[in-house]
Write a protein that holds these residues in place. Sequence first.
Motif, PDB file in Angstrom:
ATOM      1  N   UNK A  80     -12.083   3.494  -7.358  1.00 47.53           N
ATOM      2  CA  UNK A  80     -12.570   3.971  -8.659  1.00 47.53           C
ATOM      3  C   UNK A  80     -13.542   3.001  -9.318  1.00 47.53           C
TER       4      UNK A  80
ATOM      5  N   UNK B 187     -10.452   7.012 -12.762  1.00 50.24           N
ATOM      6  CA  UNK B 187      -9.858   7.409 -11.489  1.00 50.24           C
ATOM      7  C   UNK B 187     -10.496   8.685 -10.980  1.00 50.24           C
TER       8      UNK B 187
ATOM      9  N   UNK C 236      -0.846  -0.376  -0.298  1.00 46.17           N
ATOM     10  CA  UNK C 236      -1.292   0.430  -1.433  1.00 46.17           C
ATOM     11  C   UNK C 236      -0.677   1.826  -1.313  1.00 46.17           C
ATOM     12  N   UNK C 237      -0.838   2.619  -2.340  1.00 42.64           N
ATOM     13  CA  UNK C 237      -0.335   3.986  -2.316  1.00 42.64           C
ATOM     14  C   UNK C 237      -1.483   4.954  -2.094  1.00 42.64           C
ATOM     15  N   UNK C 238      -1.431   5.661  -0.994  1.00 41.05           N
ATOM     16  CA  UNK C 238      -2.469   6.636  -0.681  1.00 41.05           C
ATOM     17  C   UNK C 238      -2.157   7.958  -1.385  1.00 41.05           C
ATOM     18  N   UNK C 239      -3.137   8.471  -2.105  1.00 43.15           N
ATOM     19  CA  UNK C 239      -3.025   9.795  -2.716  1.00 43.15           C
ATOM     20  C   UNK C 239      -3.976  10.700  -1.955  1.00 43.15           C
TER      21      UNK C 239
ATOM     22  N   UNK D   2      -7.270   7.080  -3.967  1.00 35.06           N
ATOM     23  CA  UNK D   2      -7.557   8.402  -3.404  1.00 35.06           C
ATOM     24  C   UNK D   2      -8.052   8.263  -1.977  1.00 35.06           C
TER      25      UNK D   2
ATOM     26  N   UNK E 174      -4.469  -4.631  -6.001  1.00 37.97           N
ATOM     27  CA  UNK E 174      -3.065  -4.858  -6.370  1.00 37.97           C
ATOM     28  C   UNK E 174      -2.112  -4.108  -5.431  1.00 37.97           C
ATOM     29  N   UNK E 175      -1.014  -4.747  -5.101  1.00 33.96           N
ATOM     30  CA  UNK E 175       0.027  -4.082  -4.310  1.00 33.96           C
ATOM     31  C   UNK E 175       0.483  -2.817  -5.042  1.00 33.96           C
ATOM     32  N   UNK E 176       0.493  -1.719  -4.338  1.00 32.63           N
ATOM     33  CA  UNK E 176       0.980  -0.481  -4.945  1.00 32.63           C
ATOM     34  C   UNK E 176      -0.068   0.306  -5.709  1.00 32.63           C
ATOM     35  N   UNK E 177      -1.328  -0.171  -5.715  1.00 35.32           N
ATOM     36  CA  UNK E 177      -2.376   0.574  -6.424  1.00 35.32           C
ATOM     37  C   UNK E 177      -2.536   1.972  -5.815  1.00 35.32           C
ATOM     38  N   UNK E 178      -2.805   2.943  -6.667  1.00 30.54           N
ATOM     39  CA  UNK E 178      -3.029   4.312  -6.207  1.00 30.54           C
ATOM     40  C   UNK E 178      -4.488   4.491  -5.801  1.00 30.54           C
TER      41      UNK E 178
END
Lengths: 158, 158, 158
Positions: C157, C3, C37-40, C67, C61-65
């Motif tokens: 990543x 990551x 997805x989850x934005x960091x 960047x 994947x749904x919810x993947x983190x």
Amino acid sequence: MSWTTPKKAIMLSAVAEGGTKLNAFDNALLKMGIGNVNLVKLSSVIPAHIEWLDELPKNIPIGMLLPTVYAHIESDEPGSTISAALGVGISEGNEGGLIYEYAGYCTKEEAEEMVKKMVEEGFRVRGWKLKEFKVVSAEITVKDKPAAAVAAVIMFPY
Amino acid sequence: MSWTTPKKAIMLSAVAEGGTKLNAFDNALLKMGIGNVNLVKLSSVIPAHIEWLDELPKNIPIGMLLPTVYAHIESDEPGSTISAALGVGISEGNEGGLIYEYAGYCTKEEAEEMVKKMVEEGFRVRGWKLKEFKVVSAEITVKDKPAAAVAAVIMFPY
Amino acid sequence: MSWTTPKKAIMLSAVAEGGTKLNAFDNALLKMGIGNVNLVKLSSVIPAHIEWLDELPKNIPIGMLLPTVYAHIESDEPGSTISAALGVGISEGNEGGLIYEYAGYCTKEEAEEMVKKMVEEGFRVRGWKLKEFKVVSAEITVKDKPAAAVAAVIMFPY
């Protein structure tokens, strides 16, 4: 164990007072049991097949980085009522979910109503079927010290 | 190497001017040696047994994601003095620590005083014993260009 | 797969309306294909030798983190024009790059001009040679519903 797609999650909320706004926020995190970890803020989607926890895992290392969605508000205006809420919608078959946040000068019922509407719109625009709606919220009326209301979904990589 | 619980950390601060507020912030990061990495903002807890570095590791890849706690303020109001400070409290036996941030229109002594009080309250509410208090801060008085004051704790996964 | 230093990236932008400001933002993410997805959020440096994608990878994947660097603005003031832009500068030999963001009450041409100046200053202060400048932007004029303009660089990543 991978940091990239969380496996478990928990919903928590708390209010607290503190010597400063930041301490009030910190004290609310402590009440929730997440005062000794590092929250990494996410936008807000629930991975598929997430397992919902009823209590925090034991032995989380101090300072561990945990992906978290949170809503928070701090105030030092005596007499003001502040609230934070997170609404979680879970799809049919637990194929994914959505989290919406709201925090403001309002009651927790108002904050809950806001996030409920947002979850419903989020599901509608995706064409997803809303199987379950869950909400956590927190409300406090400021007295003579800074106060905070915090609602969070904390996710775990294992 | 795991991204989830940092092993080392360093405290840094700087001020800078720039053509825009964002460039001033960027120029301050460059002076600190972290202008070419990606900062991922954390809430603010020091993992147990962290090793404090006196200088940045060599050969950090450009664009590496580094978990960072930072306080910053930018201003383009000539004559204004702005400051940012981070206060770090280390517990007995290095079992963990806390970071509190403050940035505002004030001197760096005032910003340092704010974070010191916050660290002391953080330790008191946790029942932790404060073994050591460390602070970094930066202050600049805005002239004719946008300026930034930045204080940071950068953490490393290795 | 790590990551910590992203390998690929894509630039995207969109505007959308929604029932609330947060839904408008969410609807813009959906149009960009990153609503699930989850934005960091990152500060904003492009790793060396990044590969630029023309379309999103399949099967995220749904919810993947993920960047992400993003600029966004939401408004519910009818008649207002809002814009968000990201400017990316790539160095000679693809040894690294910089991302600058801007969002405000302006046209997208103005937002693009802002990020272009910021990229140029960022390269100048680093002594880097600007080989290529890329920009994404989005503009919307608010009507009767909350609206959002979003520009993003999403990193992967793998």
